[in-house]
Design a protein around this motif. Structure first.
Motif, PDB file in Angstrom:
ATOM      1  N   LEU A  44       1.834   1.657 -14.478  1.00  0.00           N
ATOM      2  CA  LEU A  44       1.622   3.086 -14.235  1.00  0.00           C
ATOM      3  C   LEU A  44       2.943   3.846 -14.362  1.00  0.00           C
ATOM      4  O   LEU A  44       3.018   4.899 -15.006  1.00  0.00           O
ATOM      5  N   LYS A  45       3.973   3.265 -13.751  1.00  0.00           N
ATOM      6  CA  LYS A  45       5.300   3.869 -13.791  1.00  0.00           C
ATOM      7  C   LYS A  45       5.753   4.050 -15.246  1.00  0.00           C
ATOM      8  O   LYS A  45       6.187   5.124 -15.656  1.00  0.00           O
ATOM      9  N   PRO A 102      -3.519  -6.494 -10.133  1.00  0.00           N
ATOM     10  CA  PRO A 102      -2.913  -6.421 -11.470  1.00  0.00           C
ATOM     11  C   PRO A 102      -1.567  -5.720 -11.354  1.00  0.00           C
ATOM     12  O   PRO A 102      -1.331  -4.981 -10.393  1.00  0.00           O
ATOM     13  N   MET A 106      -4.263   5.804 -13.076  1.00  0.00           N
ATOM     14  CA  MET A 106      -4.211   6.410 -11.743  1.00  0.00           C
ATOM     15  C   MET A 106      -5.497   6.104 -10.971  1.00  0.00           C
ATOM     16  O   MET A 106      -5.469   5.767  -9.793  1.00  0.00           O
ATOM     17  N   SER A 112      -0.318  -3.159 -11.831  1.00  0.00           N
ATOM     18  CA  SER A 112      -0.667  -1.800 -12.239  1.00  0.00           C
ATOM     19  C   SER A 112       0.416  -0.797 -11.905  1.00  0.00           C
ATOM     20  O   SER A 112       0.562   0.212 -12.585  1.00  0.00           O
ATOM     21  N   LEU A 113       1.182  -1.080 -10.847  1.00  0.00           N
ATOM     22  CA  LEU A 113       2.173  -0.078 -10.440  1.00  0.00           C
ATOM     23  C   LEU A 113       3.267   0.060 -11.483  1.00  0.00           C
ATOM     24  O   LEU A 113       3.609   1.174 -11.882  1.00  0.00           O
ATOM     25  N   ALA A 169       0.839  -1.204   0.000  1.00  0.00           N
ATOM     26  CA  ALA A 169       0.000   0.000   0.000  1.00  0.00           C
ATOM     27  C   ALA A 169       0.872   1.252   0.000  1.00  0.00           C
ATOM     28  O   ALA A 169       0.573   2.244  -0.673  1.00  0.00           O
ATOM     29  N   ILE A 222       4.000   6.790 -16.961  1.00  0.00           N
ATOM     30  CA  ILE A 222       4.436   8.123 -16.544  1.00  0.00           C
ATOM     31  C   ILE A 222       5.795   8.447 -17.183  1.00  0.00           C
ATOM     32  O   ILE A 222       6.017   9.539 -17.692  1.00  0.00           O
ATOM     33  N   ALA A 272      -5.585   2.472  -9.927  1.00  0.00           N
ATOM     34  CA  ALA A 272      -4.659   2.228  -8.810  1.00  0.00           C
ATOM     35  C   ALA A 272      -5.265   2.727  -7.498  1.00  0.00           C
ATOM     36  O   ALA A 272      -5.132   2.084  -6.456  1.00  0.00           O
ATOM     37  N   LYS A 273      -5.958   3.871  -7.550  1.00  0.00           N
ATOM     38  CA  LYS A 273      -6.593   4.404  -6.340  1.00  0.00           C
ATOM     39  C   LYS A 273      -7.686   3.462  -5.842  1.00  0.00           C
ATOM     40  O   LYS A 273      -7.827   3.227  -4.647  1.00  0.00           O
ATOM     41  N   GLU A 276       2.026  12.216  -8.830  1.00  0.00           N
ATOM     42  CA  GLU A 276       1.219  13.107  -9.673  1.00  0.00           C
ATOM     43  C   GLU A 276       0.940  14.429  -8.979  1.00  0.00           C
ATOM     44  O   GLU A 276       0.367  14.440  -7.909  1.00  0.00           O
ATOM     45  N   GLU A 336      -7.871   0.203  -6.408  1.00  0.00           N
ATOM     46  CA  GLU A 336      -7.219  -1.003  -5.882  1.00  0.00           C
ATOM     47  C   GLU A 336      -6.695  -0.747  -4.471  1.00  0.00           C
ATOM     48  O   GLU A 336      -6.828  -1.583  -3.584  1.00  0.00           O
ATOM     49  N   LEU A 337      -6.096   0.428  -4.279  1.00  0.00           N
ATOM     50  CA  LEU A 337      -5.551   0.793  -2.973  1.00  0.00           C
ATOM     51  C   LEU A 337      -6.634   0.745  -1.903  1.00  0.00           C
ATOM     52  O   LEU A 337      -6.411   0.245  -0.793  1.00  0.00           O
ATOM     53  N   MET A 354       3.480   6.124  -5.348  1.00  0.00           N
ATOM     54  CA  MET A 354       3.308   6.246  -6.793  1.00  0.00           C
ATOM     55  C   MET A 354       2.211   7.254  -7.117  1.00  0.00           C
ATOM     56  O   MET A 354       2.336   8.052  -8.040  1.00  0.00           O
ATOM     57  N   LEU A 355       1.147   7.241  -6.328  1.00  0.00           N
ATOM     58  CA  LEU A 355       0.028   8.146  -6.599  1.00  0.00           C
ATOM     59  C   LEU A 355       0.355   9.583  -6.227  1.00  0.00           C
ATOM     60  O   LEU A 355      -0.185  10.524  -6.808  1.00  0.00           O
ATOM     61  N   TYR A 357       2.003   1.889  -3.469  1.00  0.00           N
ATOM     62  CA  TYR A 357       0.900   2.497  -4.228  1.00  0.00           C
ATOM     63  C   TYR A 357       0.790   3.990  -3.902  1.00  0.00           C
ATOM     64  O   TYR A 357       0.668   4.821  -4.787  1.00  0.00           O
TER      65      TYR A 357
END
Lengths: 204, 204
Positions: free
Chosen positions: B131-132, B125, B150, B127-128, A194, B135, B153-154, A204, B156-157, A200-201, A197
Motif C-alpha cells: 500500500l505504501k 498479506p 485501501m 499489504s501495508l 493494528a 501511495i 487493508a480495512k 488518505e 484485514e484490520l 497507514m489508512l 494499519y
C-alpha cells in the motif's frame, strides 16, 4: 509519524548472569537492539572506555543529574552511583528503535513506574530443574540444601511478579534465543500491527 | 501434574498462504509442534494418505461427529465438510504438548469460543508495504488500484480483531521464524513460568 520502539528491560537477582547474557546478546551479528549505556561515578577499570562501557561522571555531576531528573533510574552500590540517562532512552524510542536496559531489580521497578508499556524480562537461575533434581535424589542431599533451594525459589517467585516474561538462564545461548524471540513476538502483537494499519489508512 | 500445552491457531484471509506457511513450518527439523489433522468428506487426492493428510470420512460419519460434539470447529466448502476433531486436540494439550491448527477465519472464531486461552495468529498479506509503495509511486498507479488496496487493508484490520498476533507473510521463511518466536515467547510468559514454580513448591 514514526512508530515508537520497544523498551526492553532485563533484570533479575544478583549473580544470575545478567551481564553475561547481555554481552552474548550484543555480540550477535543480527541483533537489532540499542543498548543504553549507564552513567557511573566509579573509576574506569582497565580497558573500559568512556561512552562505550559507561559514561564516567564525578559525584557532583551525577547528583546534578538526579536533581534535574535526567535519570530514568539510579542507585548507589558500594559507595558509587549507577544510573540510566533518560535522554538517550527517550530519543532512541522516538526514532522507532528498540532500547535494551540491563539493570538491577530495584532499578527495574523504578523504570516500570516511568514506562509501564516497557517489556520487563526476569532472568531466573535454572532453579526449578535444580530443585527437582534435589528432590528426586533426596537420599543423597541434605534437607538443609533442599530447603535452601525451596526458599530461593519462593523469593524468585515473588520477585517475578513485576515482570512480563521469565527467561531461565540454564544456558547463555538459550537465554539469548528466548530474549530475541520475545522481542520478535512483541513486534507481532496485534495491537502494534493494528496501529500500523490504522496510521497507514489515516494517511488518505 | 503435567503442564498443559499451548493451542496455536494460524488463520487469515483465503489466499494468504496459510497452507504454504504451515508446510514450511512442519518441514523444519527443530519444530516442536503437533499438527492436528483435519477430518473431511472430500475424496483423497493422489498421494494423500488417510490419517496423515486428512482423516477421510463419509458424510454420514461426519454428520454423526457433528451431532456428538466431536468437532472443535467445522464448515462446508464446495459441497464437502471439513472439521477439527476435538479428541486429538484435548488429549495432546493434556500431555503438555503444543497443538497447531491451520484453519479458515470462520473456524478460528469457533475455536476462540471453545479455547479462549489459545494463541490466535492472523497471517496477513504484505499489504501495508504494498500500500505504501502504491501511495508513494502514486503517479504511476491508478486511483482504482490504490483504493482496492485501501479497502483490502480495512477489511484485514477488522478481521485481526479476534487475534493475539499478526504475522505478515512477506516471505514464507520469515513468517515461519515469527511464528516460532511467538511460541517461544508465550512459553516464557510470567504467568506460565510462575505456575511451574508454584506447582514445584506445592510438591513439598
Amino acid at each position: 509519524m514514526c512508530e515508537r520502539g520497544l523498551l526492553i528491560v532485563l533484570s533479575g537477582p544478583s549473580g544470575v548472569g545478567k551481564g553475561t547474557v547481555r554481552k552474548a546478546l550484543f555480540s550477535q551479528p543480527d541483533i537489532n537492539l540499542h543498548y543504553s549505556i549507564s552513567v557511573t561515578t566509579r573509576k574506569p577499570r582497565e580497558g573500559e572506555i568512556d561512552g562505550v562501557d559507561y559514561f564516567f561522571k564525578t559525584r557532583e555531576e551525577f547528583e546534578q543529574m538526579i536533581r534535574e531528573n535526567k535519570l530514568l533510574e539510579w542507585a548507589e552500590y558500594v559507595g558509587n552511583y549507577y544510573g540510566t540517562p533518560i535522554d538517550y532512552v527517550e530519543k532512541t524510542l522516538q526514532e522507532g528503535k528498540d532500547v535494551f536496559l540491563e539493570i538491577e531489580v530495584q532499578g527495574a521497578l523504578q523504570v516500570r513506574k516511568a514506562f509501564p508499556e516497557g517489556l520487563f524480562i526476569f532472568l531466573a537461575p535454572p532453579s526449578l530443574n535444580e530443585l527437582k533434581n534435589r528432590i528426586v535424589t533426596r537420599g543423597t542431599e541434605s534437607e538443609e540444601l533442599i530447603n535452601d533451594r525451596m526458599k530461593a525459589a519462593k523469593e524468585e517467585l515473588e520477585m517475578m511478579d513485576a515482570y512480563d516474561y521469565v527467561v531461565e538462564n540454564d544456558e547463555v545461548e538459550l537465554a539469548c534465543e528466548r530474549i530475541k524471540a520475545i522481542v520478535v513476538a512483541e513486534h507481532c502483537k496485534r495491537e502494534r500491527v493494528a496501529q500500523r494499519y490504522k496510521k497507514m489508512l489515516e494517511v488518505e
